[in-house]
Each structure stands twice: as C-alpha cells, then as structure tokens.
Write a protein that holds these residues in place. Structure first.
Motif, PDB file in Angstrom:
ATOM      1  N   PHE A 195      42.829  21.076  32.446  1.00 30.46           N
ATOM      2  CA  PHE A 195      42.901  20.307  31.210  1.00 30.46           C
ATOM      3  C   PHE A 195      41.674  19.239  30.806  1.00 30.46           C
ATOM      4  O   PHE A 195      41.857  18.575  30.313  1.00 30.46           O
ATOM      5  CB  PHE A 195      44.170  19.654  30.850  1.00 30.46           C
ATOM      6  N   SER A 235      38.738  25.459  20.343  1.00 23.05           N
ATOM      7  CA  SER A 235      38.369  24.692  21.649  1.00 23.05           C
ATOM      8  C   SER A 235      38.698  25.597  22.691  1.00 23.05           C
ATOM      9  O   SER A 235      38.155  23.844  23.465  1.00 23.05           O
ATOM     10  CB  SER A 235      39.392  23.394  21.534  1.00 23.05           C
ATOM     11  N   GLU A 236      39.587  25.473  23.012  1.00 26.13           N
ATOM     12  CA  GLU A 236      40.156  25.581  24.371  1.00 26.13           C
ATOM     13  C   GLU A 236      40.747  26.710  24.601  1.00 26.13           C
ATOM     14  O   GLU A 236      41.646  28.486  23.597  1.00 26.13           O
ATOM     15  CB  GLU A 236      41.317  25.171  24.770  1.00 26.13           C
ATOM     16  N   LYS A 237      39.429  28.120  25.378  1.00 24.20           N
ATOM     17  CA  LYS A 237      39.840  29.550  25.588  1.00 24.20           C
ATOM     18  C   LYS A 237      39.625  29.585  26.915  1.00 24.20           C
ATOM     19  O   LYS A 237      40.325  30.912  27.630  1.00 24.20           O
ATOM     20  CB  LYS A 237      38.074  29.978  24.812  1.00 24.20           C
ATOM     21  N   LYS A 238      39.906  28.898  28.013  1.00 26.87           N
ATOM     22  CA  LYS A 238      40.070  28.917  29.160  1.00 26.87           C
ATOM     23  C   LYS A 238      41.808  28.819  29.423  1.00 26.87           C
ATOM     24  O   LYS A 238      42.195  29.922  30.074  1.00 26.87           O
ATOM     25  CB  LYS A 238      40.257  27.824  30.198  1.00 26.87           C
ATOM     26  N   GLN A 244      30.488  30.434  26.660  1.00 28.98           N
ATOM     27  CA  GLN A 244      31.856  29.546  26.478  1.00 28.98           C
ATOM     28  C   GLN A 244      32.811  30.963  27.200  1.00 28.98           C
ATOM     29  O   GLN A 244      33.113  32.328  26.337  1.00 28.98           O
ATOM     30  CB  GLN A 244      32.380  29.914  25.353  1.00 28.98           C
ATOM     31  N   MET A 282      40.100  18.337  27.475  1.00 34.36           N
ATOM     32  CA  MET A 282      40.432  18.101  25.750  1.00 34.36           C
ATOM     33  C   MET A 282      40.673  17.403  26.054  1.00 34.36           C
ATOM     34  O   MET A 282      41.624  15.695  26.830  1.00 34.36           O
ATOM     35  CB  MET A 282      42.088  19.355  26.308  1.00 34.36           C
ATOM     36  N   ASN A 318      33.918  28.380  32.496  1.00 32.20           N
ATOM     37  CA  ASN A 318      32.993  28.577  31.703  1.00 32.20           C
ATOM     38  C   ASN A 318      31.361  28.755  32.482  1.00 32.20           C
ATOM     39  O   ASN A 318      31.107  28.275  33.932  1.00 32.20           O
ATOM     40  CB  ASN A 318      33.179  26.837  30.510  1.00 32.20           C
ATOM     41  N   ASN A 334      33.418  25.162  16.190  1.00 32.18           N
ATOM     42  CA  ASN A 334      34.485  26.399  17.334  1.00 32.18           C
ATOM     43  C   ASN A 334      33.885  27.486  16.018  1.00 32.18           C
ATOM     44  O   ASN A 334      33.654  28.777  16.580  1.00 32.18           O
ATOM     45  CB  ASN A 334      35.444  25.635  16.901  1.00 32.18           C
ATOM     46  N   ARG A 355      48.688  17.107  32.310  1.00 30.13           N
ATOM     47  CA  ARG A 355      48.265  18.541  32.045  1.00 30.13           C
ATOM     48  C   ARG A 355      48.987  19.134  31.315  1.00 30.13           C
ATOM     49  O   ARG A 355      50.232  20.227  31.796  1.00 30.13           O
ATOM     50  CB  ARG A 355      47.602  19.330  33.306  1.00 30.13           C
ATOM     51  N   PHE A 382      41.709  19.178  20.655  1.00 31.48           N
ATOM     52  CA  PHE A 382      42.378  20.074  21.242  1.00 31.48           C
ATOM     53  C   PHE A 382      43.257  21.351  20.898  1.00 31.48           C
ATOM     54  O   PHE A 382      43.057  22.248  21.130  1.00 31.48           O
ATOM     55  CB  PHE A 382      43.191  19.264  22.379  1.00 31.48           C
TER      56      PHE A 382
END
Lengths: 214, 468
Positions: free
Chosen positions: A161, A174-177, B56, A164, B61, A14, A208, A169
């Motif tokens: 989710f 790790s989580e950019k959405k 990303q 994840m 995505n 990451n 979620r 998570f």
C-alpha cells in the motif's frame, strides 16, 4: 485550504493522465497516416483507433461524474455479517479461497442501505486485481467503533500500500496497482458519502487495508 | 533501421501498445506487455534491446521496473513514456539510467528520431564489443605462443588464479614477454570487458609517477591545469600492469601498498577518498628479494605483490617455442609488408639454437628485418648470421665451431639436433599441406622421393589427418 488544494491538484493530475493516454493514440495514428500515406489498411486502422479512443475518453469522463448521479436506496434492518458471508460465497472459487471473514458471535445488525453495502463489497473485493496481485489475500472483519457504530475492516496481506495517503488514496486513478479500473475507491468513497458512512485507510495507513464505518 | 533489434513496449493502454507496434514494426521486432510485473521476465527471456516503458503500470510501476534494471545491470536501453510531466519523476527516471523521458501525447516523428539515435548507439556498442573481443582473442592462452613445458606450466598456474583477483608478479629478463602474459591474464579473466592499462615504472619521471598512477586535482602542482584521472581509477574493475616495479621510489611503494591493502586512495592534491577494484599484475627483471635485502624495496609490498609468482624463462630455455615464434613473426610481417619470405630449414636450426640475449623481442626484430630487407624469397643461414652479427658482433650465437669453446652451449646440453629440427619442420610442413606429399615437396623445393626417404628415416607415418 492547503490540504484541499493538494487534493484538487492530485485529482487534476490523475484525470489528465487518463485522458492523455487515449489522446496519444489519436494523435499518434493521425501522424502515422502522414508517415505512411496511401496505406488502406492503415487508414482503416486509424479510423478504428480514433473512434475507440474517443469513446474511451468519453467512458472515463462518464465514470467520473456517474458517481455524482448515485441515488440512495431503501434502508432496512441488515444482518451485516450475513450479508458479507453471502457476498463472499458468491465470489469465484479462486478468489473465495483468498478471502476470509471473521464474525463476532451473535452477529451484528443495523439499519442500512443493503444496495450500498453490496456495491462497496463488489468494488473493494470483486474489482480488486486478484490476478495481478497473485500473493494477495483479504480478511474482512466486523468492527465496533467507540461510538458504538458497526463497521467493516478490509485488511489485505501480500500487497503493498506504499504511496497511499489518507487524503488522496480514494481519488480517481490514484491507485492502479490494486484496482485496474482506477475509479473503484472513488466510487466507494462516493457511496460512503451518500450514506453518511466513513471510508478510510486502516489505522491511517499503518495497516494495509480500508475501513467502512456505518 | 535494422530489423534485428528487438523492442518491448510496456503500457497498460491498448491504444498506446497498438500505436507503438504500428509505428515501429516496419523496422524492428516489437513485443508488448501490459503489466509492470511482466517486463523483467520478458526481457530476460527474449533479450530485448530497447524498452519503451510507461510509468503507471499495474503489478509493478515503471520506476520500480527501472530500479531493478539498474540494480541488476540488465542490458536494455530504456525510454520512459508517461502522461506525467512531473520534473521530479523525470529526474528520478534519468538517474536510474533511462535514456530519455517522453511526455504523452508525444510527436511520432520525434519519437522515431529518439529510437534511431538509440540504434546508432547500440551499433557503436556492438562494434566496440566486437573489437574488444578481437583484441581479447589474440591473448587467449591457446593463442599465446608457448608449447614448451615451462610455458604450459605457467598457463596452468594462471588458469587456476585468473578469476581470483590475486596479485601476480611476473619475473623475467627483458624481452621475455611479460606484458603479453599480463594481457593474457586480463583477457582470459572475468575482467576482460573492463580496461587494461599499463605503466612502465622505469620510464616515467619520479616526480610524475604519482600523478600517472593516482591522478591529480587541478592546481595540485605547477602545470596541473585540470583534473587528471590516474591509471588506477581508469582501470578500476579491470587490470593495471606495472612493469619494472623495482624502479618505484620508496615513498611511491608505500602509496602502492596502501592501495593494495585498502583499495582506496586520494588523487595528488586531493582529499576525496576514491575506492577502486583494480587487479594488479606487476613485472620486474630485477631480483626483488635482493632489493629488499638492500632496503631498496619494501618487504611488505614484496609479499603483497608476490601472491602468485610467475617466472618467464629466457627464450633459449624454451627452444621448442622458437620455431613457433619464427612462423608467427614471419606470417605477421609478411602480411604487414606484403611479402612472402620463407626461411629454410638450416636457417631455422640456426635461429633455434641461437642464444637470444634479447629474448623474444630480439627474435621478432630479426624476423622483421629479414622480411623487410631480404631480396630473396627464401633466406638461408648465411643471411641470418650476417644480420645477427651486424646487430651485435659480440653476441653469442651457435656458430659453426666448437659451441662449448664459444661458451654458448647451455648447461645441461639441451641443444636441439639438426635431425630433430628437420623432423619437426617436415611434420609441420606436411600438416600445413594436409599431408599432400606433392604439395609439400614443391613448397620445400625437394623431390617426392626425398620426402619419402625422410619419412622412412625419421619413422614418420602419415594417417591422412595426422602424423605419428
């Protein structure tokens, strides 16, 4: 050990991803100067891009180790439901319309660090990418654990989710959405750790959302 | 590189978007987006040729974007750029149709080489599309010769069924244009961008026809040194024209019937089921119903093929089209051989009233020979007669004497008169010269006064843009 190794691997991937992007811009502009020599506008732009992206690398690294510099604040008797309600009312109208909170009758009090709760609420709710997840809504509800400890459930609707996992998570980037900055969940994790709270995915990822147990 | 190509850069990092814009904008129109969920709408709106896609991305995505592009067959070449050098991700991206996968930080010069290769590929694709369009244009119904009632009725029938995938059975004598009609069906249909293939069932040896149609596996028989893809498979999504279908052996008819019913087959010597979506147009110059009665053609296959029957008339049954064919072949072969031959009106009348046992193919042959062999600029009836008699002294022609006695007057007496021929020819000549009497007179080697007399005789009135 295997689980810890996977966490470290994920963390390294990451972080390297977030560093490679500004490095790409720096390298690219340096090469572009060679492809288009003698262009004064390009020289100035390259100077600007190199400085900006070097600063970006610095910012990202700083955001990572800043969480380790958090210090605990004073504890006090906190009306948890009231604190949540106050926070939700402080949100922008368009976000407030998408967040609901469920309080049990009588309220729930506990001796906690108020600053920590507000930081967690700000990170999980305020820094959520509401614009990018246009169909999302959130319900915050008070939970009581088997041990009698109070907690908060943050259940999201209208978002995915997928991908994840409980062990990774919260790692940076790790989580950019859901969270544009990429470090929000890590900062919540660090805050929870500092205060002795638990932070995880609702029902192990089956629902979620996240939980905080105080 | 050509500035008309459009590139969309999708990356959430402003530095990357700026870099790629500055790198590419001298040679391309470059747009940028920072979210994955904006990519597809932007491409749909602005029809970019190339997409530079980070994996990303917020919102959606890159792999999901790529998946949608692949499923919806969005026409865009995708280059994936990513900070991850995870092999599985790279394989997934390539399987989803990405052209290339570049790991950040990438070398700008190598990146430009990749984009240059994409442009070359796009230019080749454009050239193929143009050529395909040109070939297809030739076979548009409006460009296929046939103004006679019989042909107009055929076109009308075909236009109703053209996009329905129905099997078509074209019956007609040799030389009546069965393959032209088959091509017209294909190039006017929604299958036109896929292959058209044809197979003459009468010219392929019986023991090889299975291999031609269905292909074969390596080692399937002596001489099968490698796998061969058959015409059914090659023309999947397109059209397969099976000429002289009455010549298929009974066992091959059974195999063909299975493919028509199940839309699947196995290659010769193979056991893998291959599914196809091939439209069949079949043709015959034999009476298949008669062959069915003689047990030489399967009745079930006949009914499966004869969903849309088309009967091509003999050339002599569509005399109105003969002058059009004459002009068409004259133009074709004059251009091909660099000549400027013309045929005078009496010769044209002779050709129009000729019986044409070889139909359109024979007419084309005759015109071609006239263009090649004539020493004069204008050919008259004597040269035409001589050529036709040389070809086949026994062949019936209109002749100078009693046509009925020669047995060449068609039943129903639909022979065109000299006056009708002359009138039609004069009208076409006037249209060709934009109704300019002087130019028309000069071309026909007659005086202006003669033209005015003929206009009066045939009751032709000119309104400057048309004749009435």
């Amino acid at each position: 050990m295997e689980g810890e190794y996977l966490i470290i691997e994920r963390l390294v991937r990451n972080i390297s991803h977030e560093i490679k992007n500004p490095l790409t811009a720096i390298k690219g502009y340096a090469q572009l100067l060679g492809l288009k020599p003698g262009d004064p506008e390009l020289v100035e732009k390259t100077r600007k891009m190199v400085v900006e992206n070097a600063d970006l690398i610095d910012e990202r690294l700083h955001a990572l180790y800043a969480v380790f510099e958090l210090t605990p604040g004073e504890k006090a008797d906190i009306d948890i439901a009231g604190t949540v309600g106050e926070f939700v009312r402080s949100l922008d109208d368009d976000i407030m319309a998408r967040v609901s909170h469920i309080n049990p009758p009588g309220g729930v009090n506990a001796v906690l660090e108020r600053r920590g709760i507000l930081r967690a609420l700000h990170l999980l709710v305020g820094r959520f990418d509401w614009k990018g997840n246009g169909g999302a809504s959130l319900t915050i509800s008070l939970r009581e654990t088997e041990e009698g400890k109070p907690g908060l459930d943050f259940e999201f609707f209208g978002v995915s989710f997928e991908g994840m996992k409980g062990e990774t998570f919260f790692l940076p980037y790790s989580e950019k959405k859901l969270y544009r900055g990429g470090t929000e969940l890590f900062e919540v994790f660090a805050t929870a750790r500092m205060n002795g709270w638990r932070f995880g995915l609702l029902d192990g990822g089956a629902r979620r959302g996240f939980y905080l147990v105080f | 590189m050509d500035e008309e190509y459009k590139i969309l850069v999708a990356d959430d990092e402003a530095g990357i978007r700026d870099l790629l814009r500055d790198l590419l904008s001298g040679s391309f129109n470059v747009d940028t987006v920072e979210r994955g969920d904006e990519v597809l709408d932007r491409i749909a709106r602005d029809r970019h040729d190339i997409l530079i896609l980070d994996l990303q991305l917020p919102g959606m995505n890159g792999i999901d974007v790529l998946r949608v592009i692949s499923e919806k067959k969005v026409r865009v070449v995708v280059v994936v750029i990513t900070a991850s050098n995870n092999v599985e991700t790279a394989i997934t991206a390539m399987k989803l149709g990405a052209y290339d996968y570049i790991v950040k930080p990438f070398d700008a010069e190598k990146f430009l080489v990749i984009v240059k290769n994409i442009v070359e590929r796009l230019e080749l694709e454009r050239e193929v599309d143009t050529l395909r369009e040109q070939v297809g244009e030739k076979f548009r119904f409006v460009n296929v010769i046939g103004k006679s009632q019989a042909m107009l009725k055929i076109f009308s029938t075909l236009e109703r069924v053209i996009d329905t995938d129905s099997t078509i059975l074209i019956s007609g004598d040799s030389g009546t244009g069965k393959e032209i009609i088959a091509k017209a069906v294909h190039y006017n249909s929604n299958r036109k961008q896929y292959p058209f293939r044809s197979l003459d069932c009468s010219t392929i040896p019986r023991d090889l026809i299975g291999s031609e149609l269905f292909g074969h596996e390596k080692g399937a028989f002596t001489g099968a040194v490698s796998r061969k893809i058959g015409k059914f498979e090659v023309s999947s999504k397109g059209t397969l024209f099976l000429d002289e279908i009455g010549n298929l052996s009974i066992d091959m008819q059974a195999k063909l019937l299975r493919v028509l019913q199940e839309k699947e087959f196995e290659r010769v010597g193979g056991n893998q089921i291959i599914k196809v979506n091939t439209r069949i147009v079949a043709a015959t110059n034999r009476d298949l119903r008669e062959l069915v009665k003689q047990n030489r053609f399967r009745e079930d296959l006949y009914y499966r093929l004869n969903v849309v029957p088309v009967y091509l008339p003999l050339l002599k049954e569509r005399k109105e089209d003969i002058p059009l064919f004459i002009d068409h072949f004259l133009k074709k072969y004059n251009t091909e051989f660099g000549r400027s031959l013309n045929i005078d009106i009496k010769a044209r009348m002779f050709l129009t009233n000729y019986q044409w046992p070889g139909n359109v193919r024979q007419l084309e042959n005759v015109i071609k020979r006239l263009v090649l062999l004539s020493t004069e600029k204008v050919v008259g009836p004597d040269q035409v007669k001589a050529l036709l008699e040389f070809e086949d002294p026994a062949a019936p022609g209109p002749g100078d004497g009693d046509l009925e006695a020669q047995g060449t007057l068609p039943a129903g007496g639909d022979i065109v008169s000299m006056d009708e021929m002359e009138k039609a020819y004069l009208e076409r000549a006037l249209e060709h010269f934009d109704f300019n009497i002087s130019s028309t007179a000069k071309a026909l080697k007659i005086s202006r006064k003669t033209i005015h007399n003929k206009l009066k005789r045939y009751g032709i009135v000119i309104h400057k843009t048309t004749v009435v």
